[in-house]
Motif scaffolding. Structure first.
Motif, PDB file in Angstrom:
ATOM      1  N   VAL A  31     161.502-118.498  57.942  1.00 11.88           N
ATOM      2  CA  VAL A  31     161.488-119.656  57.031  1.00 11.88           C
ATOM      3  C   VAL A  31     160.437-119.457  55.951  1.00 11.88           C
ATOM      4  O   VAL A  31     160.682-119.691  54.753  1.00 11.88           O
ATOM      5  N   GLN A  32     159.251-119.044  56.355  1.00 12.25           N
ATOM      6  CA  GLN A  32     158.175-118.838  55.393  1.00 12.25           C
ATOM      7  C   GLN A  32     158.531-117.760  54.367  1.00 12.25           C
ATOM      8  O   GLN A  32     158.297-117.918  53.168  1.00 12.25           O
ATOM      9  N   ALA A  33     159.101-116.658  54.854  1.00  8.36           N
ATOM     10  CA  ALA A  33     159.472-115.572  53.942  1.00  8.36           C
ATOM     11  C   ALA A  33     160.505-116.049  52.926  1.00  8.36           C
ATOM     12  O   ALA A  33     160.414-115.743  51.735  1.00  8.36           O
ATOM     13  N   ALA A  34     161.497-116.812  53.395  1.00  6.91           N
ATOM     14  CA  ALA A  34     162.540-117.313  52.493  1.00  6.91           C
ATOM     15  C   ALA A  34     161.949-118.259  51.452  1.00  6.91           C
ATOM     16  O   ALA A  34     162.305-118.197  50.258  1.00  6.91           O
ATOM     17  N   ALA A  35     161.032-119.152  51.877  1.00  6.99           N
ATOM     18  CA  ALA A  35     160.422-120.093  50.944  1.00  6.99           C
ATOM     19  C   ALA A  35     159.553-119.375  49.914  1.00  6.99           C
ATOM     20  O   ALA A  35     159.536-119.724  48.725  1.00  6.99           O
ATOM     21  N   ILE A  36     158.819-118.371  50.367  1.00  6.16           N
ATOM     22  CA  ILE A  36     157.979-117.590  49.451  1.00  6.16           C
ATOM     23  C   ILE A  36     158.846-116.897  48.404  1.00  6.16           C
ATOM     24  O   ILE A  36     158.541-116.906  47.201  1.00  6.16           O
ATOM     25  N   ASN A  37     159.953-116.302  48.832  1.00  2.73           N
ATOM     26  CA  ASN A  37     160.830-115.602  47.893  1.00  2.73           C
ATOM     27  C   ASN A  37     161.489-116.573  46.921  1.00  2.73           C
ATOM     28  O   ASN A  37     161.651-116.255  45.735  1.00  2.73           O
ATOM     29  N   ASP A  38     161.878-117.744  47.406  1.00  2.00           N
ATOM     30  CA  ASP A  38     162.415-118.771  46.505  1.00  2.00           C
ATOM     31  C   ASP A  38     161.408-119.069  45.403  1.00  2.00           C
ATOM     32  O   ASP A  38     161.757-119.161  44.211  1.00  2.00           O
ATOM     33  N   THR A  39     160.163-119.233  45.789  1.00  2.00           N
ATOM     34  CA  THR A  39     159.105-119.554  44.831  1.00  2.00           C
ATOM     35  C   THR A  39     158.863-118.402  43.869  1.00  2.00           C
ATOM     36  O   THR A  39     158.686-118.604  42.663  1.00  2.00           O
TER      37      THR A  39
ATOM     38  N   ARG B 254     150.484-112.891  43.242  1.00  2.00           N
ATOM     39  CA  ARG B 254     150.801-112.888  44.660  1.00  2.00           C
ATOM     40  C   ARG B 254     151.112-114.312  45.113  1.00  2.00           C
ATOM     41  O   ARG B 254     150.475-115.267  44.683  1.00  2.00           O
ATOM     42  N   ILE B 255     152.091-114.442  45.994  1.00  3.10           N
ATOM     43  CA  ILE B 255     152.428-115.726  46.609  1.00  3.10           C
ATOM     44  C   ILE B 255     152.395-115.535  48.111  1.00  3.10           C
ATOM     45  O   ILE B 255     153.126-114.704  48.659  1.00  3.10           O
ATOM     46  N   ASP B 256     151.526-116.286  48.787  1.00  2.00           N
ATOM     47  CA  ASP B 256     151.363-116.163  50.225  1.00  2.00           C
ATOM     48  C   ASP B 256     151.854-117.414  50.931  1.00  2.00           C
ATOM     49  O   ASP B 256     151.933-118.497  50.350  1.00  2.00           O
ATOM     50  N   ALA B 257     152.166-117.279  52.212  1.00  2.00           N
ATOM     51  CA  ALA B 257     152.633-118.409  53.004  1.00  2.00           C
ATOM     52  C   ALA B 257     151.500-119.393  53.244  1.00  2.00           C
ATOM     53  O   ALA B 257     150.353-119.022  53.420  1.00  2.00           O
TER      54      ALA B 257
ATOM     55  N   GLN C 142     159.820-108.708  47.324  1.00  2.00           N
ATOM     56  CA  GLN C 142     160.026-109.843  48.202  1.00  2.00           C
ATOM     57  C   GLN C 142     159.189-109.782  49.487  1.00  2.00           C
ATOM     58  O   GLN C 142     158.848-108.714  49.981  1.00  2.00           O
ATOM     59  N   ALA C 143     158.887-110.991  49.987  1.00  3.94           N
ATOM     60  CA  ALA C 143     158.220-111.142  51.274  1.00  3.94           C
ATOM     61  C   ALA C 143     159.216-110.887  52.396  1.00  3.94           C
ATOM     62  O   ALA C 143     160.434-111.020  52.221  1.00  3.94           O
ATOM     63  N   THR C 144     158.711-110.531  53.555  1.00  7.37           N
ATOM     64  CA  THR C 144     159.525-110.353  54.757  1.00  7.37           C
ATOM     65  C   THR C 144     158.838-111.098  55.898  1.00  7.37           C
ATOM     66  O   THR C 144     157.645-111.444  55.793  1.00  7.37           O
ATOM     67  N   PRO C 145     159.561-111.346  57.002  1.00 11.50           N
ATOM     68  CA  PRO C 145     158.893-111.986  58.148  1.00 11.50           C
ATOM     69  C   PRO C 145     157.677-111.205  58.637  1.00 11.50           C
ATOM     70  O   PRO C 145     156.758-111.784  59.223  1.00 11.50           O
ATOM     71  N   GLU C 146     157.659-109.899  58.397  1.00  8.41           N
ATOM     72  CA  GLU C 146     156.528-109.077  58.823  1.00  8.41           C
ATOM     73  C   GLU C 146     155.400-109.067  57.793  1.00  8.41           C
ATOM     74  O   GLU C 146     154.246-108.772  58.114  1.00  8.41           O
TER      75      GLU C 146
END
Length: 278
Positions: free
Chosen positions: A28-36, A2-5, A67-71
């Motif tokens: 922004v957080q969701a995009a960075a998490i998905n990049d990681t 798991r990767i969290d913000a 993938q993570a989402t803003p929600e």
């Protein structure tokens, strides 16, 4: 995994982050998490490819990113069929990569393959045994990675009357078996020397010393017979005692090698600058 913000390591862009609205920051957080997450997945795929001898793409590329989402600011990297958890075209239907890899990470016995379940259900594969292909694979049977080809395995299961499916995968008829065997009389009728010869192939199950009988000199498994009076015998699929595996991979070590925390901090800074237009 798991990767969290997390809002750490972004002091250099804190002034930009403070200017973003709540929805912008969550995006922004969701995009960075998905990049990681995709970075970590790449490291996992490389590790699986190097840890095993000729792994199939089905296993080596099985880690997928949910993938993570803003929600929901959490991404997961898991060995599965696909990120939606559904069967994928070309995948091994009925096989879960998590079950395959579990024995490699924690040790112990691997889960039965679908073909092994079918053979056991049909009373062919003894309890406490699994299957393995011979050191020298039967011609045309293997995929070059230590596994039987799907089409060949389906035919073998059908031939042995172990298929539980309908349609084109149903159990093979006696007529089709005879066609596959293509047995003919070879020799001279005048000299009364005609030998029944299998020009194709006939498959049969042997149990060796497990049950004795005419095949007690053969290793337990499925064999192919051909030639004059079916005397040319070649192993196709061997029955072996359920092996125990020693741990060979560690997802925790792989995650540490990927340096997820450092990557996440870098991607957070990049995504904040991107959202701020600088």
């Amino acid at each position: 995994m798991r990767i969290d913000a997390t809002i750490t390591g972004i002091d250099k862009v804190r002034h930009l982050a403070d200017k973003l609205t709540g929805p912008q920051m969550r995006a922004v957080q969701a995009a960075a998490i998905n990049d990681t997450a995709f970075k970590v997945r790449g490291v996992m795929v490389s590790a699986l490819t190097s840890a095993f001898d000729r792994p199939t793409p089905f296993i080596a590329r099985s880690p997928k990113v949910v993938q993570a989402t803003p929600e929901n600011l959490t991404a997961r990297i898991i060995p599965t069929l696909d990120s939606r958890g559904t069967w994928s075209p070309g995948g091994k239907i009925g096989v879960d990569p998590q079950h395959v890899l579990q024995a490699q990470e924690f040790g112990g016995r691997r889960a039965d393959k679908r073909s092994e379940v079918a053979l056991r259900r049909a009373g062919i594969l003894p309890v406490g045994m699994q299957t393995a292909i011979p050191r020298t694979p039967y011609p045309g049977s293997d995929d070059g990675r230590g596994n039987l080809r799907g089409a060949f395995l389906s035919q073998l299961i059908s031939y042995l009357q172990a298929s539980g499916e309908q349609g084109y995968r149903a159990n093979m008829t006696d007529r089709r078996k005879a066609q596959l065997r293509n047995q003919q009389g070879i020799g001279s009728v005048a000299a009364r020397r005609v030998y029944m010869t299998t020009l194709g192939v006939r498959y049969f199950v042997a149990y060796g010393r497990l049950r004795g009988g005419r095949t007690r000199h053969l290793a337990p498994g499925v064999w192919a017979a051909r030639g004059t009076h079916d005397v040319d015998l070649v192993p196709v699929l061997l029955f072996v005692r359920t092996p125990g595996y020693a741990p060979r991979i560690s997802m925790d070590d792989i995650a540490a090698e990927a340096q997820a925390s450092e990557v996440l901090a870098r991607r957070m800074r990049y995504r904040i600058r991107q959202a701020a237009g600088v």
